[in-house]
Write an enzyme that holds these catalytic residues in place. Structure first.
Site, PDB file in Angstrom:
ATOM      1  N   GLU A 114       0.852  -1.139  -0.046  1.00 15.24           N
ATOM      2  CA  GLU A 114       0.101  -0.021   0.070  1.00 15.24           C
ATOM      3  C   GLU A 114       0.903   1.337   0.207  1.00 15.24           C
ATOM      4  OE1 GLU A 114      -3.537   0.220  -0.103  1.00 15.24           O
ATOM      5  OE2 GLU A 114      -3.553  -1.887  -0.543  1.00 15.24           O
ATOM      6  N   SER A 493     -55.176 -24.201  34.961  1.00 13.43           N
ATOM      7  CA  SER A 493     -55.103 -24.194  36.481  1.00 13.43           C
ATOM      8  C   SER A 493     -53.867 -24.076  37.092  1.00 13.43           C
ATOM      9  CB  SER A 493     -55.334 -26.046  36.575  1.00 13.43           C
ATOM     10  OG  SER A 493     -56.605 -26.125  36.236  1.00 13.43           O
TER      11      SER A 493
END
Length: 846
Positions: A114, A493
């Site tokens: 780079e 229940s």
């Protein structure tokens, strides 16, 4: 000699006016000269341009000083109860490293690829910049993009402080900002920012994340040829994809190695050895996290977003950018058990039902079917299954395809589910149908995701920490609707223990006699009379104890107890336990209200925890990216002295206070309810759990329809709740009950989780009196003792002080005493005689 008079100084303003006048006269004279006039116009234009550049470019530039405190977006990492990572929340997969943690050869590879003059230039590489300008001019108007020519410093400026706009102005701002950055940061700091920030494909941001994505290893373990490959990716990762452009990637990688040799970073021998290596890129990196807890982790994500937001714009500790470390209470063993148990229960119920059809459809008429299947995001429902699409039919075999592009065969014998309207599934499958399949030898078999669904939660009693949560059939993937926390269902229940808890708080005892018989109530002139009934539609068993009514889940006894207690008191108790806020109408005592598995499980955990008020928690504590604790669920340390002392002060270790001190229910009432609910497991509607051979309490539930079936309960350490029902409520069938459908799911879960755990009894609080009673009549018993037989006629019952049955002298008791005298010489015969007479008198067991 006469002295001279001192000369007075000339006023400054007059002198400045005269000098300016002379300069203006000079400029006027020069302006008359054509050559000088042209020079003045050009100079003024250049100055104006410089002012415009300053005003438009430099004044709009961000301050480079903020890079000193720059924090890249980091994922939030989630750990389980054992501290092992289980997941992460990220839009950018990134692992931040310091400069010294990057291998030198890796830095050399990026410099060679780079910016080979990185450590010597001041932010701009002028030869490279000139080449980029020339390339831009030659391509102007062609539509092609010129090469960048940016240094690593310029790339940092663009990635962190600027946009990716393609223009000359952005390039100028980038160059100016690069100079600023070089004046603020060292070269090492700039390189560290660059290597942590750049995007390298495969959703990997930063070199460490890319190293794991492409090679499944950390940067410290990379070889030279692998470092060179990562160095070619910053410009355009897709151009060097190993799947599509492997030859191009190999050429570019070898070029980087050559540049490293020319720059003196490696020897010729090292270059040649690395160039001879293949790419060696993994097709897919191994998962770093366990594939469990999709619903659990999604609930954690929701809570984090609600508290800290999604990104850095809302909070520095955001979920996707903040780099949080989140310790949860997820227990991998319990979570896996919950997933397996719920899935197995749903599949058991769905077995024999008509096949509902494919899970979806896509266009499979061309070679793009694989990408369409992946984009459809249709889950397989099980980690052992895969999602496939039907491609074509050939006789008694279907050709199917998968999202990775592979194909397989599905024979007719493996898809013989009966379908609605007659026939089998195989005959209806056609091209484009998306189905779940499982491997069977060399072929695939059709699977079915049940239509029925459900949710399950498991919670620690002592802490309220949720250790497992499953919100549907799938083990992971689509957890957008979590039935454990979001599905409001009628509890049936399972609400009854809290009705009786209110009754116990208002003067009743477990031995109180309640009539199990017809019960009607006049509601209003418009609604008329409402008559309740038991689940079995039978008239009733007459007067029975409260315990018997709970164990056998008798509706008529429950509404009668609620009436005697007062529904205002009942709904107040239910609300206090965190189940829900209901209207004081009798139907609520039978579970007509709505709640979630999470709320109901927590209420049962509160019962087992002595009625203490607590809230379920999934997150134990949260640390920010620097390790500072920003949230802690258990805040007892704040109430302690010297809890966080840096050094030991020589004093005794601080003793933490009780984690929960506020009572939602009287502790003696809570224990009485738990003690009664132990009988549900031993003799009542949940006897399927009895062979787990440990103290358990719980309650089954079946709502009207039945549309939902439930079981909630557990041990003194862990409580779990589970429900099953259709998302759009409809009847499950008359045979579906909590004890036969939901309780077996809990049983499978408990077998795996309780294995190896200590057997811990439920502890009675101070003041509880344990009294021997006849479990059928509720009368106090003398002369015989309870046994381990769950069906023994005599049991221990829990009473509050001064509430146990009083002793009475009755004819049958005197008769028993005469029998005792006759057999007092033979104690064993005496005991057998007493037990025999007791069983005869109470008509055996119920």
């Amino acid at each position: 000699m006469e002295s001279e008079t001192p000369r007075q100084p000339e006023p400054f303003s007059n002198r400045l006016r005269r000098e300016l006048s002379g300069a203006i006269d000079w400029l006027r004279a020069q302006w008359q000269i054509p050559r000088a006039r042209r020079l003045m116009i050009r100079g003024g234009g250049a100055l104006l341009i410089l002012l415009l550049v300053w005003g438009v470019l430099m004044r709009a530039l961000p301050n480079a000083d903020k890079l000193l405190n720059y924090e890249p977006a980091l994922p939030s990492n989630v750990r389980g109860l054992d501290g092992v990572p289980v997941s992460s929340f990220a839009r950018e997969q990134r692992v931040e490293l310091a400069f010294y943690e990057f291998p030198k050869q890796l830095v050399d590879a990026y410099i060679s690829a780079e910016d080979k003059t990185f450590f010597s230039h001041g932010g701009i590489d002028y030869p490279g910049l000139a080449g980029a300008v020339f390339d831009y001019v030659t391509k102007l108007g062609s539509g092609k993009r010129a090469r960048g020519g940016s240094t690593i410093t310029q790339q940092v400026a663009k990635n962190l402080l600027l946009s990716d706009e393609y223009s000359i102005s952005r390039k100028l701002r980038e160059a100016i900002l690069a100079y600023r950055i070089e004046s603020v940061l060292t070269k090492q700091q700039i390189m560290e920012l660059y290597l942590n920030q750049i995007f390298l494909g495969r959703n990997a941001y930063g070199v460490q994340s890319a190293s794991r994505a492409y090679f499944d290893k950390d940067v410290a373990d990379l070889q030279l040829h692998e470092m060179a490959y990562l160095a070619i990716l910053p410009k355009a990762p897709s151009n060097y994809s190993p799947e599509r452009h492997s030859e191009r990637a190999l050429i570019r990688r070898n070029w980087v190695l050559k540049q490293m040799r020319e720059n003196g970073f490696i020897t010729t021998a090292q270059m040649q050895a690395a160039q001879a290596m293949p790419l060696s890129i993994v097709a897919r990196a191994a998962r770093k996290h366990r594939d469990i807890g999709g619903y659990y982790l999604e609930e954690v994500r929701r809570q984090l977003i609600a508290s800290y937001g999604e990104n850095s714009k809302t909070s520095p500790n955001s979920v996707y950018d903040g780099g949080l470390w989140v310790r949860t209470s997820l227990d991998p063993k319990a979570q896996a058990a919950a997933e397996q148990a719920l899935r197995a229960g749903l599949m058991r119920y769905d077995r024999g039902k008509p096949w509902k059809g494919p899970e979806g459809r896509i266009d499979a008429s061309d070679d793009k079917w694989a990408s369409r299947l992946a984009a459809a995001n249709i889950g397989s429902g099980s980690p052992e299954w895969r999602t496939a699409v039907v491609l074509s039919r050939s006789g008694l075999t279907l050709r199917i395809g998968f999202a990775d592009g592979s194909t397989g065969q599905l024979p007719e014998w493996s898809a013989r589910f009966e379908r609605r309207g007659g026939g089998i599934a195989f005959s209806t499958l056609k091209s484009g149908d998306v189905i779940p399949v499982a491997k069977s030898g060399n072929v695939w078999t059709l699977q079915r995701i049940p239509e029925v669904s459900g949710g399950m939660v498991a919670e620690q009693v002592a802490t309220g920490r949720v250790i497992a949560m499953q919100g549907g059939f799938a083990t992971s993937g689509n957890a957008s609707f979590n039935r454990a926390t979001q599905a409001l269902r009628q509890p049936g229940s399972t609400i009854k223990p809290f009705v009786y808890a209110s009754a116990l708080d208002n003067g009743m005892t477990p031995a109180s006699i309640i009539v199990d018989g017809p019960f009607c109530i006049y509601q209003s002139a418009r609604l008329g009379q409402k008559c309740f009934r038991n689940f079995d539609n039978k008239a009733g068993a007459g007067p029975q104890t409260m315990r018997w009514g709970v164990e056998q889940s008798r509706n008529l006894m429950t509404v009668r107890a609620a009436t005697q207690t007062g529904m205002e008191n009942v709904v107040k108790t239910i609300s206090g336990m965190g189940i829900g806020d209901y209207q004081p109408v009798l139907s609520m005592s039978l579970g007509a209200g709505e709640t979630t598995v999470m709320k109901l499980t927590n209420a049962y955990a509160m019962l087992a925890n002595g009625g203490r008020k607590m809230a379920p928690t999934l997150i134990d504590y949260i640390q920010d990216r620097r390790g500072r604790v920003i949230f802690r669920a258990d805040e007892r340390c704040k109430a302690m002295r010297n809890c966080s002392a840096r050094d030991w002060n020589g004093q005794p270790m601080p003793r933490p206070p009780a984690r929960f001190t506020k009572q939602a229910l009287d502790p003696m009432t809570a224990y009485q309810v738990v003690h009664i609910l132990e009988g549900v497991v031993q003799r009542g509607t949940a006897t399927v759990l009895r062979d787990l051979n440990r103290p358990l309490f719980g309650k089954t539930g079946t709502s009207s329809g039945p549309t939902n079936v439930w079981f909630v309960g557990g041990s003194a350490d862990i409580v779990a709740g589970v429900y099953m029902g259709y998302d759009q409520p409809r009847s499950l069938g008359g045979y579906a009950q909590g004890g036969t459908v939901a309780a077996p799911i809990f049983k499978q879960f408990a077998r795996n989780v309780f294995a190896g755990m200590d057997v811990v009894p439920f502890r009675a609080p101070a003041g509880i009196r344990m009294v021997r009673i006849d479990r059928r009549s509720g009368r106090k018993v003398f002369g015989t003792w309870p046994t381990d037989d769950p069906k023994a006629p005599v049991i221990w019952e829990a009473f509050k002080p001064e509430s146990e049955p009083v002793r009475s002298i009755r004819r049958d008791e005197l008769k028993d005493k005469k029998v005792e005298k006759k057999t007092e010489l033979d104690p064993q015969a005496a005991r057998q005689s007493r037990d025999s007479q007791f069983l005869d008198r109470t008509e055996g067991i119920y």
